[in-house]
Design a protein around this motif. Structure first.
Motif, PDB file in Angstrom:
ATOM      1  N   ASP A   9       8.882   8.786  26.480  1.00 48.22           N
ATOM      2  CA  ASP A   9       8.479  10.116  26.360  1.00 48.22           C
ATOM      3  C   ASP A   9       9.164  10.341  24.739  1.00 48.22           C
ATOM      4  O   ASP A   9       8.524  11.188  24.059  1.00 48.22           O
ATOM      5  CB  ASP A   9       9.524  10.896  27.068  1.00 48.22           C
ATOM      6  N   ALA A  10      10.221   9.661  24.493  1.00 48.70           N
ATOM      7  CA  ALA A  10      10.604   9.923  23.039  1.00 48.70           C
ATOM      8  C   ALA A  10       9.453   9.386  21.934  1.00 48.70           C
ATOM      9  O   ALA A  10       9.299   9.930  21.175  1.00 48.70           O
ATOM     10  CB  ALA A  10      11.873   8.777  22.595  1.00 48.70           C
ATOM     11  N   ALA A  11       8.546   8.198  22.230  1.00 50.97           N
ATOM     12  CA  ALA A  11       7.464   8.183  21.356  1.00 50.97           C
ATOM     13  C   ALA A  11       6.553   9.002  21.433  1.00 50.97           C
ATOM     14  O   ALA A  11       5.964   9.845  20.318  1.00 50.97           O
ATOM     15  CB  ALA A  11       6.804   6.540  21.938  1.00 50.97           C
ATOM     16  N   ARG A  12       6.029   9.678  22.636  1.00 50.13           N
ATOM     17  CA  ARG A  12       5.171  10.867  22.618  1.00 50.13           C
ATOM     18  C   ARG A  12       5.668  11.995  22.086  1.00 50.13           C
ATOM     19  O   ARG A  12       4.871  12.917  21.039  1.00 50.13           O
ATOM     20  CB  ARG A  12       4.786  11.074  24.113  1.00 50.13           C
ATOM     21  N   ASP A  13       7.022  12.316  21.965  1.00 51.91           N
ATOM     22  CA  ASP A  13       7.478  13.569  21.323  1.00 51.91           C
ATOM     23  C   ASP A  13       7.522  13.257  19.580  1.00 51.91           C
ATOM     24  O   ASP A  13       7.280  14.060  18.979  1.00 51.91           O
ATOM     25  CB  ASP A  13       8.965  13.576  21.738  1.00 51.91           C
ATOM     26  N   ALA A  14       7.952  12.095  19.358  1.00 51.35           N
ATOM     27  CA  ALA A  14       7.971  11.677  17.956  1.00 51.35           C
ATOM     28  C   ALA A  14       6.547  11.774  17.181  1.00 51.35           C
ATOM     29  O   ALA A  14       6.431  12.634  16.110  1.00 51.35           O
ATOM     30  CB  ALA A  14       8.407  10.463  17.658  1.00 51.35           C
ATOM     31  N   CYS A  15       5.660  11.411  17.867  1.00 53.71           N
ATOM     32  CA  CYS A  15       4.218  11.483  17.496  1.00 53.71           C
ATOM     33  C   CYS A  15       3.711  12.992  17.413  1.00 53.71           C
ATOM     34  O   CYS A  15       3.048  13.189  16.610  1.00 53.71           O
ATOM     35  CB  CYS A  15       3.227  10.632  18.332  1.00 53.71           C
ATOM     36  N   GLY A  36      14.682  11.229   2.393  1.00 53.18           N
ATOM     37  CA  GLY A  36      14.834  12.279   3.307  1.00 53.18           C
ATOM     38  C   GLY A  36      13.986  12.596   4.390  1.00 53.18           C
ATOM     39  O   GLY A  36      14.101  13.625   5.003  1.00 53.18           O
ATOM     40  N   ALA A  37      13.127  11.693   4.652  1.00 57.97           N
ATOM     41  CA  ALA A  37      12.103  11.791   5.876  1.00 57.97           C
ATOM     42  C   ALA A  37      12.713  11.215   7.049  1.00 57.97           C
ATOM     43  O   ALA A  37      13.506  10.209   7.179  1.00 57.97           O
ATOM     44  CB  ALA A  37      10.839  11.126   5.427  1.00 57.97           C
ATOM     45  N   ARG A  38      12.269  11.779   8.150  1.00 55.88           N
ATOM     46  CA  ARG A  38      12.442  11.334   9.520  1.00 55.88           C
ATOM     47  C   ARG A  38      11.380  10.296   9.862  1.00 55.88           C
ATOM     48  O   ARG A  38      10.290  10.470   9.652  1.00 55.88           O
ATOM     49  CB  ARG A  38      12.588  12.479  10.611  1.00 55.88           C
ATOM     50  N   VAL A  39      11.770   9.039  10.292  1.00 48.46           N
ATOM     51  CA  VAL A  39      10.815   7.937  10.446  1.00 48.46           C
ATOM     52  C   VAL A  39      11.052   7.322  11.826  1.00 48.46           C
ATOM     53  O   VAL A  39      12.412   7.143  12.152  1.00 48.46           O
ATOM     54  CB  VAL A  39      11.131   6.947   9.386  1.00 48.46           C
ATOM     55  N   THR A  40      10.109   7.055  12.270  1.00 49.78           N
ATOM     56  CA  THR A  40       9.767   6.529  13.690  1.00 49.78           C
ATOM     57  C   THR A  40       8.894   5.134  13.834  1.00 49.78           C
ATOM     58  O   THR A  40       8.011   5.478  13.677  1.00 49.78           O
ATOM     59  CB  THR A  40       9.795   7.460  14.871  1.00 49.78           C
ATOM     60  N   ILE A  41       9.444   4.040  14.458  1.00 51.34           N
ATOM     61  CA  ILE A  41       8.797   3.101  14.653  1.00 51.34           C
ATOM     62  C   ILE A  41       8.212   2.866  16.009  1.00 51.34           C
ATOM     63  O   ILE A  41       8.795   3.075  16.996  1.00 51.34           O
ATOM     64  CB  ILE A  41       9.260   1.620  14.111  1.00 51.34           C
ATOM     65  N   VAL A  42       6.680   3.132  16.192  1.00 53.07           N
ATOM     66  CA  VAL A  42       6.225   2.919  17.214  1.00 53.07           C
ATOM     67  C   VAL A  42       5.097   1.970  17.498  1.00 53.07           C
ATOM     68  O   VAL A  42       4.147   2.147  16.694  1.00 53.07           O
ATOM     69  CB  VAL A  42       5.505   4.435  17.764  1.00 53.07           C
ATOM     70  N   ASN A  43       5.560   0.981  18.052  1.00 51.81           N
ATOM     71  CA  ASN A  43       4.435  -0.346  17.939  1.00 51.81           C
ATOM     72  C   ASN A  43       3.705  -0.501  19.378  1.00 51.81           C
ATOM     73  O   ASN A  43       4.307  -0.088  20.260  1.00 51.81           O
ATOM     74  CB  ASN A  43       5.453  -1.662  17.617  1.00 51.81           C
ATOM     75  N   PRO A  44       2.412  -1.124  19.374  1.00 50.12           N
ATOM     76  CA  PRO A  44       1.648  -1.059  20.665  1.00 50.12           C
ATOM     77  C   PRO A  44       2.223  -2.190  21.330  1.00 50.12           C
ATOM     78  O   PRO A  44       2.201  -2.138  22.634  1.00 50.12           O
ATOM     79  CB  PRO A  44       0.476  -1.759  20.196  1.00 50.12           C
ATOM     80  N   SER A  52       8.278  14.047   8.410  1.00 49.07           N
ATOM     81  CA  SER A  52       8.483  13.174   9.767  1.00 49.07           C
ATOM     82  C   SER A  52       7.384  12.209   9.997  1.00 49.07           C
ATOM     83  O   SER A  52       6.170  12.657  10.296  1.00 49.07           O
ATOM     84  CB  SER A  52       8.454  14.364  10.892  1.00 49.07           C
ATOM     85  N   CYS A  53       7.683  10.822   9.891  1.00 53.29           N
ATOM     86  CA  CYS A  53       6.580   9.883   9.932  1.00 53.29           C
ATOM     87  C   CYS A  53       6.668   9.128  10.882  1.00 53.29           C
ATOM     88  O   CYS A  53       7.759   8.616  11.312  1.00 53.29           O
ATOM     89  CB  CYS A  53       6.528   9.254   8.576  1.00 53.29           C
ATOM     90  N   ILE A  54       5.462   8.414  11.426  1.00 53.48           N
ATOM     91  CA  ILE A  54       5.092   7.344  12.490  1.00 53.48           C
ATOM     92  C   ILE A  54       4.988   6.027  11.699  1.00 53.48           C
ATOM     93  O   ILE A  54       3.887   6.150  10.868  1.00 53.48           O
ATOM     94  CB  ILE A  54       4.273   7.777  13.563  1.00 53.48           C
TER      95      ILE A  54
END
Length: 337
Positions: free
Chosen positions: A84-90, A53-61, A25-27
């Motif tokens: 909230d989705a970004a905070r949860d993903a991180c 197979g990883a879960r990936v989330t893009i969170v940009n400033p 699970s990667c940011i």
């Protein structure tokens, strides 16, 4: 295929790739006001990691640029840093990867969100005064961070999702100025040749990035050109706030505007100024006479020797005066050396 990863990149590339392949699970993040290299590199890594197979989330400033949304295989990949989705993903992630920058200030509010995570940095900018830690894969000799992402995939023999191929191509295309700039090295052309062999369509990708634009972009250009000024080897334009607001322009509409003063005969450094609520955004472009990375750092920014940016607190007229004066002095010193 002619390309081989340069010797000095092989071990760092493999170390970074191993850490990323071990993540479940990667940011992914990049610098403020992301460009084609930043988001292209993110999307390529996201597609590759998801294929592994990883879960990936893009969170940009800052906001994901609309110009490059066509590259996203899934719009849900991107979440707003204030959500909230970004905070949860991180909170749930086991790794963060920073692409196309390696400095603390350049990732803004995302820094505190990923402080608890192991870090991988993939970047082709010179190391600055506040470098990020973690596993480092950096090379200022690379044409673009997208070229280094190609090294990551090559080190693991793929997989090579189409989304990753297109995103790497666009990353290199945009950061080399459509292969016009001095960073258009033989290596980058070898990478691009392989991307085309694997399925990229250069004409279609160029059309999507450069070959179509809303009418407001040309109307904004008209307004900016009315401010074009040159003096002692420096050319600059300012974005009129009233035109920007009236046209309901967005950040993407500024793409390439700084190239107009740069194209004026006798100009060695071009500048573009825009007032924002947080200060004056400045784009710097050089023909090589001046290291605008060093110049931008004097104003709290940074980037490349020939292309950099900064955000300076203050009023447009006052900031513009200071920056133009400093740039004129830098040009004269550069011409005299």
């Amino acid at each position: 295929m002619n390309y081989t990863t340069p010797d000095h990149r092989r071990i760092p590339a493999r170390r970074a790739a191993d850490a990323m392949r071990a993540s479940r699970s990667c940011i992914l993040t990049t610098h403020v006001n992301a460009d084609g290299d930043g988001v292209g590199s993110q999307i390529a890594v996201a597609a590759w990691m998801r294929a592994n197979g990883a879960r990936v989330t893009i969170v940009n400033p800052t906001r994901f640029p609309g110009l490059f949304e066509f590259l996203l295989p899934d719009r849900s990949l991107v979440v707003d840093a204030g959500s909230d989705a970004a905070r949860d993903a991180c909170a749930q992630a086991d790794l963060a990867v920073v692409l196309d920058t390696g400095e603390v200030p350049r990732i803004g509010r995302v820094k505190q969100m990923i402080d608890h995570l192991p870090l991988v940095v993939v970047d082709h900018h010179p190391v600055g005064d506040q470098p990020l830690g973690g596993i480092s894969f950096r090379d200022p000799e690379a044409s673009a961070t997208g070229e280094m992402v190609y090294d990551l995939l090559l080190s693991t023999r793929g997989p090579w999702p189409q989304e990753a191929l297109d995103a790497m191509y666009v990353a290199i295309l945009t950061d080399t100025g459509s292969f016009r700039f001095g960073n258009s090295t033989p290596l980058c052309h070898e990478v691009v040749a392989d991307l085309i062999r694997r399925g990229c369509d250069p004409e279609e990708l160029y059309r999507k990035v450069y070959g179509q634009a809303p009418l407001r972009r040309f109307q904004l250009l008209e307004a900016c050109l009315s401010t074009l000024t040159t003096s002692e080897g420096v050319g600059w334009m300012s974005v009129p706030p009233e035109a920007y607001d009236r046209l309901e322009a967005v950040g993407d509409d500024l793409e390439g505007l700084v190239d107009y003063p740069r194209s004026v005969e006798g100009v060695h450094v071009a500048l573009l100024f825009r007032q924002t609520p947080r200060g004056v955004k400045i784009s710097f472009r050089s023909d090589g006479t001046v290291d605008v990375n060093a110049l931008a750092r004097d104003f709290g920014g940074g980037g490349h020797v020939r292309a950099s940016g900064a955000l300076v607190p203050g009023d447009l007229e006052e900031v513009r005066g200071r920056v133009v004066d400093a740039t004129r002095a830098a040009v004269q010193a550069g011409l005299a050396s």
